[in-house]
Design a protein around this motif. Sequence first.
Motif, PDB file in Angstrom:
ATOM      1  N   ILE A  22       0.942  -1.004   0.486  1.00 44.07           N
ATOM      2  CA  ILE A  22      -0.136  -0.188   0.315  1.00 44.07           C
ATOM      3  C   ILE A  22       1.044   0.909  -0.033  1.00 44.07           C
ATOM      4  O   ILE A  22       1.467   1.412   0.549  1.00 44.07           O
ATOM      5  N   PRO A  23       0.897   2.111  -0.985  1.00 45.74           N
ATOM      6  CA  PRO A  23       1.823   3.497  -0.832  1.00 45.74           C
ATOM      7  C   PRO A  23       1.177   4.367  -0.329  1.00 45.74           C
ATOM      8  O   PRO A  23      -0.137   4.448   0.123  1.00 45.74           O
TER       9      PRO A  23
ATOM     10  N   ARG B  32       3.728   5.335  -8.032  1.00 42.19           N
ATOM     11  CA  ARG B  32       2.591   7.250  -7.912  1.00 42.19           C
ATOM     12  C   ARG B  32       0.643   6.551  -7.072  1.00 42.19           C
ATOM     13  O   ARG B  32       1.105   5.013  -6.860  1.00 42.19           O
ATOM     14  N   TYR B  33       0.833   6.931  -7.046  1.00 37.38           N
ATOM     15  CA  TYR B  33      -0.775   7.009  -6.159  1.00 37.38           C
ATOM     16  C   TYR B  33      -1.666   6.748  -6.710  1.00 37.38           C
ATOM     17  O   TYR B  33      -2.044   7.279  -7.683  1.00 37.38           O
ATOM     18  N   HIS B  34      -2.638   5.486  -7.038  1.00 41.58           N
ATOM     19  CA  HIS B  34      -3.388   5.092  -7.820  1.00 41.58           C
ATOM     20  C   HIS B  34      -4.528   4.663  -7.406  1.00 41.58           C
ATOM     21  O   HIS B  34      -4.183   3.945  -6.337  1.00 41.58           O
ATOM     22  N   PRO B  35      -5.927   4.735  -7.939  1.00 40.18           N
ATOM     23  CA  PRO B  35      -7.555   3.875  -6.726  1.00 40.18           C
ATOM     24  C   PRO B  35      -6.668   2.451  -7.528  1.00 40.18           C
ATOM     25  O   PRO B  35      -6.239   2.012  -8.358  1.00 40.18           O
ATOM     26  N   PHE B  36      -7.318   1.583  -6.186  1.00 41.13           N
ATOM     27  CA  PHE B  36      -7.334   0.475  -6.244  1.00 41.13           C
ATOM     28  C   PHE B  36      -8.665   0.202  -5.236  1.00 41.13           C
ATOM     29  O   PHE B  36      -8.853   0.605  -4.472  1.00 41.13           O
ATOM     30  N   GLN B  37      -9.278  -1.388  -5.492  1.00 37.69           N
ATOM     31  CA  GLN B  37      -9.335  -2.091  -4.432  1.00 37.69           C
ATOM     32  C   GLN B  37      -9.467  -2.411  -3.365  1.00 37.69           C
ATOM     33  O   GLN B  37      -7.733  -2.016  -3.219  1.00 37.69           O
ATOM     34  N   TYR B  38     -10.108  -2.374  -2.591  1.00 35.71           N
ATOM     35  CA  TYR B  38     -10.375  -2.976  -0.590  1.00 35.71           C
ATOM     36  C   TYR B  38      -9.131  -4.421  -0.972  1.00 35.71           C
ATOM     37  O   TYR B  38      -9.228  -5.094  -1.577  1.00 35.71           O
ATOM     38  N   VAL B  39      -8.522  -3.379   0.265  1.00 36.21           N
ATOM     39  CA  VAL B  39      -7.595  -5.633   0.960  1.00 36.21           C
ATOM     40  C   VAL B  39      -8.448  -5.871   1.399  1.00 36.21           C
ATOM     41  O   VAL B  39      -9.404  -5.083   2.879  1.00 36.21           O
TER      42      VAL B  39
ATOM     43  N   ARG C 222     -10.698   0.213  17.222  1.00 40.93           N
ATOM     44  CA  ARG C 222      -8.932   0.279  17.551  1.00 40.93           C
ATOM     45  C   ARG C 222      -8.664   1.504  16.309  1.00 40.93           C
ATOM     46  O   ARG C 222      -7.988   1.993  15.926  1.00 40.93           O
ATOM     47  N   VAL C 223      -9.250   0.789  14.773  1.00 41.65           N
ATOM     48  CA  VAL C 223      -9.646   2.010  13.270  1.00 41.65           C
ATOM     49  C   VAL C 223     -10.131   3.072  13.412  1.00 41.65           C
ATOM     50  O   VAL C 223      -9.908   3.762  13.583  1.00 41.65           O
ATOM     51  N   ALA C 224     -11.416   3.235  14.256  1.00 42.63           N
ATOM     52  CA  ALA C 224     -12.283   4.233  14.268  1.00 42.63           C
ATOM     53  C   ALA C 224     -10.959   5.742  15.122  1.00 42.63           C
ATOM     54  O   ALA C 224     -10.975   6.893  15.198  1.00 42.63           O
ATOM     55  N   ALA C 225     -10.616   5.186  16.272  1.00 39.26           N
ATOM     56  CA  ALA C 225      -9.156   5.806  17.232  1.00 39.26           C
ATOM     57  C   ALA C 225      -8.347   5.877  16.964  1.00 39.26           C
ATOM     58  O   ALA C 225      -7.790   6.734  17.422  1.00 39.26           O
ATOM     59  N   ALA C 226      -7.541   5.378  15.434  1.00 35.55           N
ATOM     60  CA  ALA C 226      -5.982   5.506  15.695  1.00 35.55           C
ATOM     61  C   ALA C 226      -5.976   6.472  14.213  1.00 35.55           C
ATOM     62  O   ALA C 226      -5.728   7.002  13.675  1.00 35.55           O
ATOM     63  N   GLY C 227      -7.128   6.858  13.884  1.00 37.05           N
ATOM     64  CA  GLY C 227      -8.264   7.600  12.711  1.00 37.05           C
ATOM     65  C   GLY C 227      -8.197   6.993  11.269  1.00 37.05           C
ATOM     66  O   GLY C 227      -7.921   7.472  10.531  1.00 37.05           O
ATOM     67  N   GLY C 228      -8.517   5.950  11.270  1.00 36.26           N
ATOM     68  CA  GLY C 228      -9.223   4.970  10.047  1.00 36.26           C
ATOM     69  C   GLY C 228     -10.882   5.948   9.508  1.00 36.26           C
ATOM     70  O   GLY C 228     -11.375   6.526  10.569  1.00 36.26           O
ATOM     71  N   ILE C 229     -11.317   6.588   8.557  1.00 35.89           N
ATOM     72  CA  ILE C 229     -11.976   6.917   7.559  1.00 35.89           C
ATOM     73  C   ILE C 229     -13.531   5.950   7.688  1.00 35.89           C
ATOM     74  O   ILE C 229     -12.968   4.947   6.951  1.00 35.89           O
ATOM     75  N   MET C 230     -14.439   5.922   8.370  1.00 37.74           N
ATOM     76  CA  MET C 230     -15.961   4.900   8.733  1.00 37.74           C
ATOM     77  C   MET C 230     -16.284   5.299   7.721  1.00 37.74           C
ATOM     78  O   MET C 230     -16.916   6.349   7.249  1.00 37.74           O
ATOM     79  N   ILE C 231     -16.350   4.137   6.735  1.00 40.11           N
ATOM     80  CA  ILE C 231     -17.210   4.085   5.019  1.00 40.11           C
ATOM     81  C   ILE C 231     -18.857   3.339   5.474  1.00 40.11           C
ATOM     82  O   ILE C 231     -19.766   3.709   5.710  1.00 40.11           O
TER      83      ILE C 231
ATOM     84  N   PHE D  40      -5.501   7.715   4.982  1.00 39.79           N
ATOM     85  CA  PHE D  40      -4.164   8.286   3.475  1.00 39.79           C
ATOM     86  C   PHE D  40      -5.604   8.224   2.643  1.00 39.79           C
ATOM     87  O   PHE D  40      -5.293   8.457   1.657  1.00 39.79           O
ATOM     88  N   GLY D  41      -6.705   7.319   2.929  1.00 41.22           N
ATOM     89  CA  GLY D  41      -7.365   7.051   1.761  1.00 41.22           C
ATOM     90  C   GLY D  41      -7.741   5.412   1.338  1.00 41.22           C
ATOM     91  O   GLY D  41      -8.448   5.005   0.220  1.00 41.22           O
ATOM     92  N   ALA D  42      -7.065   5.112   1.251  1.00 38.74           N
ATOM     93  CA  ALA D  42      -6.287   3.504   0.758  1.00 38.74           C
ATOM     94  C   ALA D  42      -7.718   2.614   1.886  1.00 38.74           C
ATOM     95  O   ALA D  42      -7.940   2.479   2.349  1.00 38.74           O
TER      96      ALA D  42
END
Length: 128
Positions: A8-9, A62-69, A82-91, A111-113
């Motif tokens: 993941i870049p 370079r940054y390229h759009p990619f599918q979910y991991v 954990r993800v929410a507390a660490a700054g993840g963006i919930m979809i 970063f949007g990955a």
Amino acid sequence: MQLYRAIIPVPDIEKAQAFYDAAFRIDGERVSRGRHYYDLGGVIFAIYDPRADGDEPAGGWRYHPFQYVYVAVDDLALVVSRVAAAGGIMISKTVEAMPWGETLFYCTDPFGAPLCFVQKGTEFKGAP
């Protein structure tokens, strides 16, 4: 054939490492100034900051759009917090039970990955 590593870049290796350390609850291993590896059940999940490694972003990283991991986890509710507390963006607004049997939630790293965490035992791996 076997998948052994996904990269993941990221634009900031330190901030990315802090997020993934908190989300995964493992330290991983810094293998260079700009690469940090996490062993997720025998597959390496790598974060890579080309500038920190001294690579030119135009050199193919370079940054390229990619599918979910997709990452299977033992305790999905715990990982959501954990993800929410660490700054993840919930979809996903909540943990979802999908028609094909997976229980999951979607988010991105800071970063949007795109990431999807799936309750272990509900993973869909294709038609039987």
